[in-house]
Design an enzyme around this catalytic site. Structure first.
Site, PDB file in Angstrom:
ATOM      1  N   LYS A 124       0.764  -1.333  -0.085  1.00 31.10           N
ATOM      2  CA  LYS A 124       0.123   0.037   0.028  1.00 31.10           C
ATOM      3  C   LYS A 124       0.855   1.277   0.019  1.00 31.10           C
ATOM      4  CE  LYS A 124      -3.694  -2.645   0.791  1.00 31.10           C
ATOM      5  NZ  LYS A 124      -3.256  -3.906   0.686  1.00 31.10           N
ATOM      6  N   LYS A 159      -8.632   1.785   4.100  1.00 31.60           N
ATOM      7  CA  LYS A 159      -8.305   0.666   4.207  1.00 31.60           C
ATOM      8  C   LYS A 159      -6.898   0.429   5.218  1.00 31.60           C
ATOM      9  CE  LYS A 159      -5.900   1.149  -0.311  1.00 31.60           C
ATOM     10  NZ  LYS A 159      -6.005   0.575  -1.601  1.00 31.60           N
ATOM     11  N   ARG A 209      -5.186  -5.311 -13.018  1.00 35.72           N
ATOM     12  CA  ARG A 209      -3.683  -5.765 -12.496  1.00 35.72           C
ATOM     13  C   ARG A 209      -2.921  -5.737 -13.724  1.00 35.72           C
ATOM     14  NH1 ARG A 209      -1.939  -9.315  -8.548  1.00 35.72           N
ATOM     15  NH2 ARG A 209      -2.882  -7.578  -7.049  1.00 35.72           N
ATOM     16  N   ARG A 224     -10.613  -6.416 -12.591  1.00 34.62           N
ATOM     17  CA  ARG A 224     -11.322  -7.086 -11.865  1.00 34.62           C
ATOM     18  C   ARG A 224     -12.485  -6.185 -11.460  1.00 34.62           C
ATOM     19  NH1 ARG A 224      -6.056  -7.748  -8.145  1.00 34.62           N
ATOM     20  NH2 ARG A 224      -6.043  -5.544  -8.992  1.00 34.62           N
ATOM     21  N   ARG A 232     -15.210  -3.363  -4.146  1.00 36.17           N
ATOM     22  CA  ARG A 232     -14.085  -4.004  -4.154  1.00 36.17           C
ATOM     23  C   ARG A 232     -13.934  -4.890  -5.587  1.00 36.17           C
ATOM     24  NH1 ARG A 232     -13.946  -7.195   1.218  1.00 36.17           N
ATOM     25  NH2 ARG A 232     -16.038  -7.523   0.462  1.00 36.17           N
ATOM     26  N   ASP A 272      -1.592  -2.115  -9.277  1.00 35.91           N
ATOM     27  CA  ASP A 272      -3.229  -2.009  -9.483  1.00 35.91           C
ATOM     28  C   ASP A 272      -3.408  -0.668  -9.770  1.00 35.91           C
ATOM     29  OD1 ASP A 272      -3.405  -4.718  -8.641  1.00 35.91           O
ATOM     30  OD2 ASP A 272      -3.903  -4.256  -6.590  1.00 35.91           O
ATOM     31  N   GLU A 280      -1.840   0.156  -5.901  1.00 37.12           N
ATOM     32  CA  GLU A 280      -1.147  -0.454  -4.894  1.00 37.12           C
ATOM     33  C   GLU A 280       0.035  -1.028  -5.768  1.00 37.12           C
ATOM     34  OE1 GLU A 280      -2.918  -3.650  -3.019  1.00 37.12           O
ATOM     35  OE2 GLU A 280      -4.437  -2.644  -2.402  1.00 37.12           O
ATOM     36  N   ASN A 282       2.094  -4.492  -5.758  1.00 37.26           N
ATOM     37  CA  ASN A 282       2.121  -5.829  -5.146  1.00 37.26           C
ATOM     38  C   ASN A 282       3.187  -6.430  -5.502  1.00 37.26           C
ATOM     39  OD1 ASN A 282      -0.892  -6.333  -4.243  1.00 37.26           O
ATOM     40  ND2 ASN A 282      -0.809  -5.143  -5.944  1.00 37.26           N
TER      41      ASN A 282
END
Length: 314
Positions: A124, A159, A209, A224, A232, A272, A280, A282
């Site tokens: 994050k 979050k 992604r 997504r 979400r 993301d 984000e 990842n």
């Protein structure tokens, strides 16, 4: 090559969608030997990092998909590559694992992704290094600051910094319904630091992604898309994954960040992106390999094993 995978238990793999399995399958197809161990299998003794490791053999069958030889203790430096694929939570046990892996690197092991780089790039918080690509963001445990951020932007996502799969994500609209309760819960009354981000309406088109391998973007992304009124898009939260060609903006972000992150030891990264905004970075165990392959035919696992071979063999 001898490739060892550090991951969560094999019994939990869903091989029809698991990206780690896709890596294993491609590595085995090329004739590389596969080994497996969990974080709890590692040990530091007399200055040497080793692990109780088992060699595995893929069967090609969906039910009993592997067989395994008896586990033996092996110095981690004896493998050509160790692929770190343990899922979060990124708790202190995870951190201890990165310390052991970092010691193994000093003893000659090749660990992908770099354990120190994983530790230094909270998934994050890492976006704070690239604020030119993000929506307005605040990280704090201070309730007054979080309330002021919401008052300024009106529609905000809150979050935790250590979650995955969409866990613990809340949206608070302009009516501020449950704002205080959400802040108190997520921050544990000011004891935990959290993130607030201005809501991005483009989430209805998907949380994309964007995979980056060896500093280069995969030409397809997985959008997504949230379902049933959810905010979400995470697949673990019921989102539907739709593969699509990488957009100009996605490629811009990936090409700007990719070489820098690769130089830091992050061979595989999952960015993301919602709309035009990076949300984000990842680095622990990025996924979506099989969803992209199934929908587009582009073999992400092959691109990844190419990069591993290039790193190890030159």
């Amino acid at each position: 090559m001898k490739i060892a995978f550090l991951a969560d238990p094999l019994s939990g793999f869903k091989i029809y969608k698991d990206s780690t399995f896709a890596m294993m399958r491609e590595a085995a197809r090329r004739g590389h030997a596969l080994y497996f161990f969990e974080q709890r299998d590692m040990v530091l003794e007399e200055g040497i990092v080793s692990a109780r490791v088992m060699q595995i053999h893929l069967t090609g069958e969906p039910d009993v998909w592997y067989t395994a030889d008896a586990a033996v203790d092996v110095k981690l430096s004896e493998f050509d590559a160790i692929i770190e694929r343990k899922d979060p939570p990124f708790d202190m046990e995870y951190v201890y694992g990165t310390y052991l892996l970092e010691l193994a690197v000093r003893q000659g092991a090749c660990v992908i992704n770099s354990p120190s780089a994983i530790r230094d790039h909270n998934e994050k918080l890492a976006i704070g290094q690239f604020s030119q690509y993000t929506s307005p963001t605040m990280v704090t445990s201070d309730e007054a600051r979080l309330r002021a951020f919401h008052a300024k932007h009106g529609d905000v996502i809150f979050k935790p910094l250590d979650g995955m799969g969409g866990a613990g994500i809340f949206r608070v609209k302009s009516d501020a319904l449950n704002l205080g309760s959400i802040i108190e819960t997520l921050t544990a009354n000011g004891r935990h630091t959290i993130m607030a981000q201005k809501f991005i309406p483009a989430i209805d088109k998907g949380d994309k992604r964007v995979l980056v391998i060896g500093g280069k973007p995969v030409p397809f992304v997985l959008a997504r898309i949230p379902q049933n009124g959810e905010v979400r898009g995470n697949l673990a939260a019921g989102g539907i994954g739709v593969a699509q060609p990488i957009s100009e903006r996605d490629r811009e972000i990936a090409e700007a960040l990719g070489p820098l992150l690769a130089e830091r030891g992050l061979l595989l990264v999952g960015l993301d992106v919602i709309g035009e905004n990076l949300t984000e970075v990842n680095v622990t165990s990025p996924t979506c390999f099989q969803e992209i392959f199934d929908q587009t035919g582009f073999d992400v696992a092959a691109m990844f094993i190419d990069a591993v071979e290039q790193k190890v063999l030159g």
